[in-house]
Scaffold this active site. Structure first.
Site, PDB file in Angstrom:
ATOM      1  N   ASP A 191       0.835  -1.201   0.000  1.00 40.14           N
ATOM      2  CA  ASP A 191       0.000   0.000   0.000  1.00 40.14           C
ATOM      3  C   ASP A 191       0.872   1.256   0.000  1.00 40.14           C
ATOM      4  OD1 ASP A 191      -2.912   1.148   0.742  1.00 40.14           O
ATOM      5  OD2 ASP A 191      -1.421   2.203   1.948  1.00 40.14           O
ATOM      6  N   HIS A 232      -7.419   9.723  -1.681  1.00 48.68           N
ATOM      7  CA  HIS A 232      -6.815   9.594  -0.352  1.00 48.68           C
ATOM      8  C   HIS A 232      -7.599  10.339   0.735  1.00 48.68           C
ATOM      9  CE1 HIS A 232      -2.588   9.094   1.663  1.00 48.68           C
ATOM     10  NE2 HIS A 232      -3.560   8.722   2.469  1.00 48.68           N
ATOM     11  N   TYR A 278       3.152   9.682  -0.012  1.00 46.40           N
ATOM     12  CA  TYR A 278       4.242   8.963   0.652  1.00 46.40           C
ATOM     13  C   TYR A 278       5.573   9.179  -0.080  1.00 46.40           C
ATOM     14  CZ  TYR A 278       0.438   6.183   2.796  1.00 46.40           C
ATOM     15  OH  TYR A 278      -0.695   5.755   3.446  1.00 46.40           O
ATOM     16  N   LYS A 323      -2.658   6.019  -4.026  1.00 42.04           N
ATOM     17  CA  LYS A 323      -3.732   6.966  -3.721  1.00 42.04           C
ATOM     18  C   LYS A 323      -3.447   8.340  -4.319  1.00 42.04           C
ATOM     19  CE  LYS A 323      -3.779   4.701   0.788  1.00 42.04           C
ATOM     20  NZ  LYS A 323      -2.337   4.416   0.864  1.00 42.04           N
TER      21      LYS A 323
END
Length: 292
Positions: free
Chosen positions: A52, A118, A57, A86
């Site tokens: 994930d 997200h 990120y 996302k």
């Protein structure tokens, strides 16, 4: 499009007919190719088949590179893993197509198994801004288009409230396959779980350990002692036993291994109830309840 069985990992069937592993590695705070490579290597070795990520990120490219390098080591192919990413809040609305294609390009894995919006809000707009619903709808239309092209095999949302979910279900052409939200014994989210069941949407957990806070909760510790498991394993099992997929995150190979050892024991009804009784609506992450 086949419904890949992910033979070494227990799965849940999504409303697209495709399978998603119940256990995935969360990659939040994993940064740099070396750290990502080490965590992915440990996860594949431990039997993880889902990973994930997210635009925010900033590790999509590293995750893609690590998987391309490591899959052959374990005799695996692209079809054997399930990749989630996302859309960043900065791309909500008219930039959604560009943002999603950027994720697809960064991962460079032919397709993304699951792509989520997200956050229900838009970066730079107040949470109560009346433009948020329109931006969400525009983002969803872009994801639907990319789903139709096969670039995004499943599409879904994260951090949506019951109101956000109802609005999406009333307007969408393609229903969301997954809703990913914070879920642990102190935040049981019964209304959202019930809505997802009603709509045929998979309810997926993040922050199962409450950012580590729940590892030292007296009830967690007592249950863990009674069943001779780690507190993390108990918290993950609590979700899995309700049919909720989990995404424990770690960069530590030993912890990654231990977090995967959650399918060979069962919590008693009493222990499940003791953990669920901790529910007090406490959030350790973002609160989407004020987003218009």
């Amino acid at each position: 499009m086949s419904s890949t069985p992910f033979s070494s990992s227990p799965c849940v069937a999504l409303n697209t007919g495709l399978q998603m592993p119940l256990l995935g590695l969360g990659t939040y705070k994993l940064c740099g190719l070396q750290d990502v490579h080490r965590a992915v290597d440990a996860a594949l070795c431990a039997g993880y088949r889902a990973f994930d990520s997210a635009a925010v990120y900033r590790n999509e490219a590293e995750l893609g590179k690590a998987l391309r390098a490591l899959l052959p080591k374990y005799g695996l192919t692209r079809e054997d893993v399930f990749i989630t990413s996302k859309l960043g809040p900065k791309d909500q609305g008219e930039k959604a197509m560009e943002g999603a294609l950027h994720s697809w390009s960064q991962l460079d894995l032919d397709y993304i198994d699951l792509y989520l919006i997200h956050w229900p809000g838009t970066q730079g707009l107040p949470v109560g801004d009346e433009r948020n619903p329109g931006n969400r709808a525009q983002s969803w239309a872009s994801l639907e288009e990319l789903h139709g092209q096969g670039k995004l095999r499943n599409i879904g949302v994260s951090n949506y409230t019951p109101a956000h979910m109802r609005a999406l279900m009333q307007s969408c052409k393609v229903p969301p396959a997954v809703l990913q939200v914070e879920f642990h014994p102190r935040l049981c989210q019964p209304e959202l779980m019930s809505l997802c069941k009603q709509y045929g949407v998979c309810f997926q957990a993040y922050s199962s350990l409450g950012k580590g806070e729940l590892l030292s909760d007296p009830v967690t510790l007592d249950v863990a002692k009674n069943c001779e498991r780690t507190p993390a394993q108990v918290l993950l099992r609590w979700a899995l036993q309700q049919g909720v997929p989990v995404l424990p995150k770690s960069s530590n190979p030993e912890r990654i291994q231990r977090n995967a050892e959650v399918f060979d024991f069962t919590l008693s009804d009493t222990d499940m109830d003791r953990l669920s009784a901790l529910d007090c609506g406490q959030r350790f992450c973002w609160d989407p309840s004020e987003v218009a």
